[in-house]
Design a protein around this motif. Sequence first.
Motif, PDB file in Angstrom:
ATOM      1  N   SER A   8       0.763  -0.840   0.028  1.00 11.20           N
ATOM      2  CA  SER A   8       0.025  -0.399   0.003  1.00 11.20           C
ATOM      3  C   SER A   8       0.910   1.765   0.017  1.00 11.20           C
ATOM      4  O   SER A   8       2.127   1.609   0.468  1.00 11.20           O
ATOM      5  N   LEU A   9       0.136   2.139  -0.392  1.00  9.92           N
ATOM      6  CA  LEU A   9       0.808   3.426  -0.701  1.00  9.92           C
ATOM      7  C   LEU A   9       1.357   3.931   0.842  1.00  9.92           C
ATOM      8  O   LEU A   9       0.138   3.726   1.732  1.00  9.92           O
ATOM      9  N   PRO A  11       1.793   6.912   4.286  1.00 12.98           N
ATOM     10  CA  PRO A  11       0.337   7.801   4.705  1.00 12.98           C
ATOM     11  C   PRO A  11       1.450   9.026   3.958  1.00 12.98           C
ATOM     12  O   PRO A  11       2.021   9.510   3.880  1.00 12.98           O
ATOM     13  N   GLY A  12       0.345   9.857   3.164  1.00 13.66           N
ATOM     14  CA  GLY A  12       0.494  11.199   2.401  1.00 13.66           C
ATOM     15  C   GLY A  12       0.946  11.226   0.817  1.00 13.66           C
ATOM     16  O   GLY A  12       1.761  12.014   0.738  1.00 13.66           O
ATOM     17  N   VAL A  13       1.057  10.244   0.804  1.00 12.73           N
ATOM     18  CA  VAL A  13       1.638   9.921  -0.512  1.00 12.73           C
ATOM     19  C   VAL A  13      -0.205   9.818  -1.987  1.00 12.73           C
ATOM     20  O   VAL A  13      -0.579   9.559  -1.233  1.00 12.73           O
ATOM     21  N   LEU A  14       0.111  10.449  -2.255  1.00 16.46           N
ATOM     22  CA  LEU A  14      -0.894  10.999  -3.350  1.00 16.46           C
ATOM     23  C   LEU A  14      -1.706   9.390  -4.163  1.00 16.46           C
ATOM     24  O   LEU A  14      -0.432   8.701  -4.599  1.00 16.46           O
ATOM     25  N   HIS A  22     -12.848   6.186  -5.526  1.00 16.30           N
ATOM     26  CA  HIS A  22     -14.238   7.217  -4.487  1.00 16.30           C
ATOM     27  C   HIS A  22     -15.360   8.046  -5.775  1.00 16.30           C
ATOM     28  O   HIS A  22     -16.234   7.906  -5.086  1.00 16.30           O
ATOM     29  N   HIS A  23     -14.713   8.665  -6.412  1.00 15.31           N
ATOM     30  CA  HIS A  23     -14.991   9.123  -7.772  1.00 15.31           C
ATOM     31  C   HIS A  23     -16.482   7.972  -8.071  1.00 15.31           C
ATOM     32  O   HIS A  23     -17.539   8.879  -8.230  1.00 15.31           O
ATOM     33  N   ARG A  37      -7.514   4.138  -0.466  1.00 20.48           N
ATOM     34  CA  ARG A  37      -6.598   3.811  -1.157  1.00 20.48           C
ATOM     35  C   ARG A  37      -6.847   2.791  -1.209  1.00 20.48           C
ATOM     36  O   ARG A  37      -7.302   2.157  -1.091  1.00 20.48           O
ATOM     37  N   ALA A  38      -5.643   2.823  -3.012  1.00 16.14           N
ATOM     38  CA  ALA A  38      -5.794   2.010  -3.304  1.00 16.14           C
ATOM     39  C   ALA A  38      -3.963   1.004  -3.328  1.00 16.14           C
ATOM     40  O   ALA A  38      -3.510   1.550  -2.938  1.00 16.14           O
TER      41      ALA A  38
END
Length: 77
Positions: A8-9, A11-14, A22-23, A37-38
Amino acid sequence: MKVRVHVSLKPGVLDPQGRAIHHSLEGLGFSGVNDVRAGRLFELDVADSVSDEALDDMCRKLLANMVIENYRIEKVA
């Protein structure tokens, strides 16, 4: 032995993929989702002799980009 590696990305990484999901969820009428978060899931079938250090090395060298991602190793019974 079965092993799952969750990537996973940090925290703080776009996360543009997470934002797009989400959209889309909102567009489909789903409400109450605050954030998405993908990530990725790898399932490995390795010999019982493969050490924890070797699994960690696989993640650091190939499966995860250590600059922007975290990973978690899960041994499956």
